[in-house]
Scaffold this motif. Structure first.
Motif, PDB file in Angstrom:
ATOM      1  N   THR A  10       0.787  -1.334  -0.019  1.00 10.92           N
ATOM      2  CA  THR A  10      -0.132  -0.068  -0.150  1.00 10.92           C
ATOM      3  C   THR A  10       0.968   1.202  -0.025  1.00 10.92           C
ATOM      4  O   THR A  10       1.750   1.290   0.682  1.00 10.92           O
ATOM      5  CB  THR A  10      -0.810  -0.023   1.110  1.00 10.92           C
ATOM      6  OG1 THR A  10      -1.866  -1.059   1.239  1.00 10.92           O
ATOM      7  CG2 THR A  10      -1.738   1.310   1.201  1.00 10.92           C
ATOM      8  N   VAL A  11       0.357   2.404  -0.756  1.00 13.57           N
ATOM      9  CA  VAL A  11       1.306   3.349  -0.895  1.00 13.57           C
ATOM     10  C   VAL A  11       0.287   4.567  -0.526  1.00 13.57           C
ATOM     11  O   VAL A  11      -0.866   4.741  -1.131  1.00 13.57           O
ATOM     12  CB  VAL A  11       1.937   3.588  -2.336  1.00 13.57           C
ATOM     13  CG1 VAL A  11       2.412   5.059  -2.528  1.00 13.57           C
ATOM     14  CG2 VAL A  11       2.914   2.712  -2.660  1.00 13.57           C
ATOM     15  N   MET A  12       0.720   5.455   0.393  1.00 13.35           N
ATOM     16  CA  MET A  12      -0.252   6.487   0.463  1.00 13.35           C
ATOM     17  C   MET A  12       0.540   7.955   0.187  1.00 13.35           C
ATOM     18  O   MET A  12       1.650   8.161   0.661  1.00 13.35           O
ATOM     19  CB  MET A  12      -0.333   6.616   2.328  1.00 13.35           C
ATOM     20  CG  MET A  12      -0.847   8.103   2.880  1.00 13.35           C
ATOM     21  SD  MET A  12      -2.665   8.269   2.514  1.00 13.35           S
ATOM     22  CE  MET A  12      -3.484   6.840   3.575  1.00 13.35           C
ATOM     23  N   PHE A  13      -0.295   8.691  -0.544  1.00  8.22           N
ATOM     24  CA  PHE A  13       0.253   9.949  -0.998  1.00  8.22           C
ATOM     25  C   PHE A  13      -0.580  11.184   0.087  1.00  8.22           C
ATOM     26  O   PHE A  13      -1.830  10.850   0.229  1.00  8.22           O
ATOM     27  CB  PHE A  13      -0.103  10.375  -2.129  1.00  8.22           C
ATOM     28  CG  PHE A  13       0.491   9.503  -3.192  1.00  8.22           C
ATOM     29  CD1 PHE A  13       1.771   9.694  -3.611  1.00  8.22           C
ATOM     30  CD2 PHE A  13      -0.259   8.435  -4.020  1.00  8.22           C
ATOM     31  CE1 PHE A  13       2.458   8.803  -4.667  1.00  8.22           C
ATOM     32  CE2 PHE A  13       0.405   7.735  -4.914  1.00  8.22           C
ATOM     33  CZ  PHE A  13       1.679   7.978  -5.155  1.00  8.22           C
ATOM     34  N   THR A  14       0.182  12.048   0.461  1.00 11.53           N
ATOM     35  CA  THR A  14      -0.592  12.930   1.368  1.00 11.53           C
ATOM     36  C   THR A  14       0.299  14.324   1.263  1.00 11.53           C
ATOM     37  O   THR A  14       1.250  14.386   0.583  1.00 11.53           O
ATOM     38  CB  THR A  14      -0.796  12.586   2.786  1.00 11.53           C
ATOM     39  OG1 THR A  14      -1.369  13.258   3.491  1.00 11.53           O
ATOM     40  CG2 THR A  14       0.850  12.588   3.478  1.00 11.53           C
ATOM     41  N   GLY A  15      -0.816  15.251   1.699  1.00 19.15           N
ATOM     42  CA  GLY A  15       0.029  16.789   1.462  1.00 19.15           C
ATOM     43  C   GLY A  15      -0.981  17.829   1.291  1.00 19.15           C
ATOM     44  O   GLY A  15      -2.245  17.887   2.003  1.00 19.15           O
ATOM     45  N   ASP A  16      -0.776  18.704   0.258  1.00 18.96           N
ATOM     46  CA  ASP A  16      -1.683  19.848   0.186  1.00 18.96           C
ATOM     47  C   ASP A  16      -2.415  19.740  -1.077  1.00 18.96           C
ATOM     48  O   ASP A  16      -2.633  18.610  -1.553  1.00 18.96           O
ATOM     49  CB  ASP A  16      -0.826  20.995   0.305  1.00 18.96           C
ATOM     50  CG  ASP A  16       0.422  21.132  -0.670  1.00 18.96           C
ATOM     51  OD1 ASP A  16       0.124  20.458  -1.640  1.00 18.96           O
ATOM     52  OD2 ASP A  16       1.456  21.789  -0.034  1.00 18.96           O
ATOM     53  N   SER A  17      -2.746  20.930  -1.743  1.00 22.86           N
ATOM     54  CA  SER A  17      -3.766  20.899  -2.840  1.00 22.86           C
ATOM     55  C   SER A  17      -3.012  20.149  -4.101  1.00 22.86           C
ATOM     56  O   SER A  17      -3.567  19.785  -5.204  1.00 22.86           O
ATOM     57  CB  SER A  17      -4.049  22.550  -3.254  1.00 22.86           C
ATOM     58  OG  SER A  17      -2.940  23.108  -3.808  1.00 22.86           O
ATOM     59  N   VAL A  18      -1.674  20.225  -4.081  1.00 26.20           N
ATOM     60  CA  VAL A  18      -0.736  19.647  -5.421  1.00 26.20           C
ATOM     61  C   VAL A  18      -1.047  18.127  -5.342  1.00 26.20           C
ATOM     62  O   VAL A  18      -1.376  17.634  -6.310  1.00 26.20           O
ATOM     63  CB  VAL A  18       0.593  19.753  -5.083  1.00 26.20           C
ATOM     64  CG1 VAL A  18       1.487  19.416  -6.276  1.00 26.20           C
ATOM     65  CG2 VAL A  18       0.787  21.509  -5.437  1.00 26.20           C
ATOM     66  N   THR A  19      -1.111  17.443  -4.103  1.00 26.29           N
ATOM     67  CA  THR A  19      -1.427  16.023  -3.980  1.00 26.29           C
ATOM     68  C   THR A  19      -3.050  15.900  -4.096  1.00 26.29           C
ATOM     69  O   THR A  19      -3.415  14.773  -4.791  1.00 26.29           O
ATOM     70  CB  THR A  19      -0.832  15.644  -2.669  1.00 26.29           C
ATOM     71  OG1 THR A  19       0.697  15.906  -2.797  1.00 26.29           O
ATOM     72  CG2 THR A  19      -1.049  14.017  -2.543  1.00 26.29           C
ATOM     73  N   ASP A  20      -3.816  16.582  -3.357  1.00 27.86           N
ATOM     74  CA  ASP A  20      -5.215  16.403  -3.345  1.00 27.86           C
ATOM     75  C   ASP A  20      -5.721  16.385  -4.936  1.00 27.86           C
ATOM     76  O   ASP A  20      -6.284  15.536  -5.333  1.00 27.86           O
ATOM     77  CB  ASP A  20      -5.783  17.739  -2.647  1.00 27.86           C
ATOM     78  CG  ASP A  20      -7.235  17.785  -2.682  1.00 27.86           C
ATOM     79  OD1 ASP A  20      -8.020  17.143  -3.513  1.00 27.86           O
ATOM     80  OD2 ASP A  20      -7.769  18.563  -1.885  1.00 27.86           O
ATOM     81  N   CYS A  21      -5.501  17.515  -5.677  1.00 24.32           N
ATOM     82  CA  CYS A  21      -5.798  17.743  -6.909  1.00 24.32           C
ATOM     83  C   CYS A  21      -7.124  17.357  -7.266  1.00 24.32           C
ATOM     84  O   CYS A  21      -7.619  16.611  -8.367  1.00 24.32           O
ATOM     85  CB  CYS A  21      -4.799  16.944  -7.531  1.00 24.32           C
ATOM     86  SG  CYS A  21      -4.841  17.720  -9.688  1.00 24.32           S
TER      87      CYS A  21
END
Length: 222
Positions: A10-21
């Motif tokens: 499992t890979v989790m991406f997290t962060g701000d709007s650049v990741t949210d998109c």
């Protein structure tokens, strides 16, 4: 050193709007940015190694906002790999505390460190993506609003962001994390084509910018 993605991980991406998109505004749970591109390219290249891809990015997030939801959004997922892109909202353009002071780099680094410590203890592989800023003037999106900015503001923001980029690099070394040097990557790309090709407002990537992030991320993978 490379990331190893095994079948079933499992890979989790997290962060701000650049990741949210726009992931919360559409039916695409990964959003329409670099996480979706990474997942698609991985599936094309490695049909024999299926991976679960998750995205908990949220527009406008700072390190402090991630920290408030970290246990529920990230730790509970028990991901094998966690990829983090945060920092541009900790820059002076967007986030002032109630007293009107910019977020000090020491507070940024300490908060980021608190995010990483439990993941490192659990043996999670970490990918830290540098926050980045391209030198574009004009109109920039700020949440649902647009603001007009000039060269003076850009220089001030760059002076604020650079120490935070250095903090991310220090944390990558401290935790033996994989570093994606996005700020330098975009500066090099923009030198040949102009900044607007990669981030129309200097912060939010264009489709080509997201593709560049995805390609750089996948180069870290074994």
């Amino acid at each position: 050193m490379t990331i190893t993605l095994r079948a079933g991980c499992t890979v989790m991406f997290t962060g701000d709007s650049v990741t949210d998109c726009f992931r919360l505004e559409t039916e695409e749970s990964l959003g329409y940015g670099y996480p979706l591109r990474i997942a698609g390219e991985w599936g094309l290249r490695h049909p024999d190694r299926p991976v679960t891809w998750l995205n908990s990015g949220y527009r406008g997030d700072r390190v402090a906002d991630l920290e408030n939801r970290w246990a529920a959004d990230v730790l509970a997922a028990r991901a094998d790999v966690v990829s983090i892109l945060v920092g541009v909202n900790d820059m002076g353009w967007h986030t002032l505390d109630p007293d009107g002071h910019k977020i000090p780099v020491e507070d940024f680094e300490a908060g980021y460190d608190r995010l990483l410590a439990p993941l490192a203890e659990a043996g999670t592989e970490l990918v830290l993506i540098e926050p980045f800023l391209l030198p574009i003037g004009g109109v920039m999106r700020a949440g649902r609003n647009s603001v007009l900015i000039g060269e003076a503001e850009r220089k001030e923001w760059r002076a604020d962001l650079d120490p935070k980029i250095q903090a991310v690099r220090r944390l990558a070394r401290r935790y033996d994390a994989h570093l994606l040097a996005a700020d330098g990557m975009f500066a090099e790309l923009a030198a040949g084509t102009g900044s607007e090709r990669w981030a129309a407002d200097g912060i939010h990537p264009t489709p080509a910018g997201h593709a560049a992030l995805a390609a750089a991320w996948l180069r870290l993978v074994a």
